[in-house]
Design a protein around this motif. Structure first.
Motif, short mmCIF file in Angstrom:
data_model
loop_
_atom_site.label_atom_id
_atom_site.label_comp_id
_atom_site.label_asym_id
_atom_site.label_seq_id
_atom_site.Cartn_x
_atom_site.Cartn_y
_atom_site.Cartn_z
N CYS A 4 24.07 47.89 -17.34
CA CYS A 4 23.47 48.26 -16.07
C CYS A 4 24.47 48.99 -15.16
N LEU A 5 24.03 50.16 -14.65
CA LEU A 5 25.05 51.03 -13.95
C LEU A 5 24.93 50.68 -12.72
N CYS A 6 23.90 50.20 -12.15
CA CYS A 6 23.87 49.61 -10.94
C CYS A 6 24.87 48.61 -10.55
N GLY A 35 19.94 43.92 -13.50
CA GLY A 35 18.64 44.25 -13.18
C GLY A 35 18.48 43.80 -11.80
N GLN A 37 18.87 45.74 -9.31
CA GLN A 37 18.75 46.81 -8.21
C GLN A 37 17.45 47.59 -8.80
N CYS A 38 17.79 48.79 -9.59
CA CYS A 38 16.75 49.48 -10.05
C CYS A 38 15.77 48.99 -11.12
N GLY A 39 16.23 48.10 -11.85
CA GLY A 39 15.65 47.56 -12.93
C GLY A 39 15.47 48.17 -14.28
N CYS A 41 17.63 48.67 -16.43
CA CYS A 41 18.55 48.17 -17.65
C CYS A 41 17.79 46.80 -18.00
FE1 FES Z 1 20.70 47.66 -13.74
FE2 FES Z 1 19.88 49.52 -12.11
S1 FES Z 1 20.53 49.68 -14.06
S2 FES Z 1 19.57 47.41 -12.00
#
Ligand code: FES
Length: 56
Positions: A4-6, A35, A37-39, A41
């Protein structure tokens, strides 16, 4: 490896959380915010949970 990069969450963190009982995605998300933020991951995080639970 980052899953998860976010949120900057690695597969190791996810595996450790699963081992400490966060063994479905809902609990994992509550604990690590993976997960949230953008989801993007989410699918990979679910696969890691599954592979961790499959370990003998
Ligand atoms: Fe996990 Fe965006 S990469 S929420």
């Amino acid at each position: 490896m980052y899953v998860c990069l976010c949120r900057g969450i690695t597969d190791t963190q996810i595996r450790q959380a699963v081992q400490s009982g966060k063994d479905d995605f809902r609990q994992l998300k509550q604990a690590l915010e993976v997960g949230s933020q953008c989801g993007k991951c989410v699918r990979m995080a679910q696969e890691i949970i599954r592979s961790e639970l499959d370990q003998p």
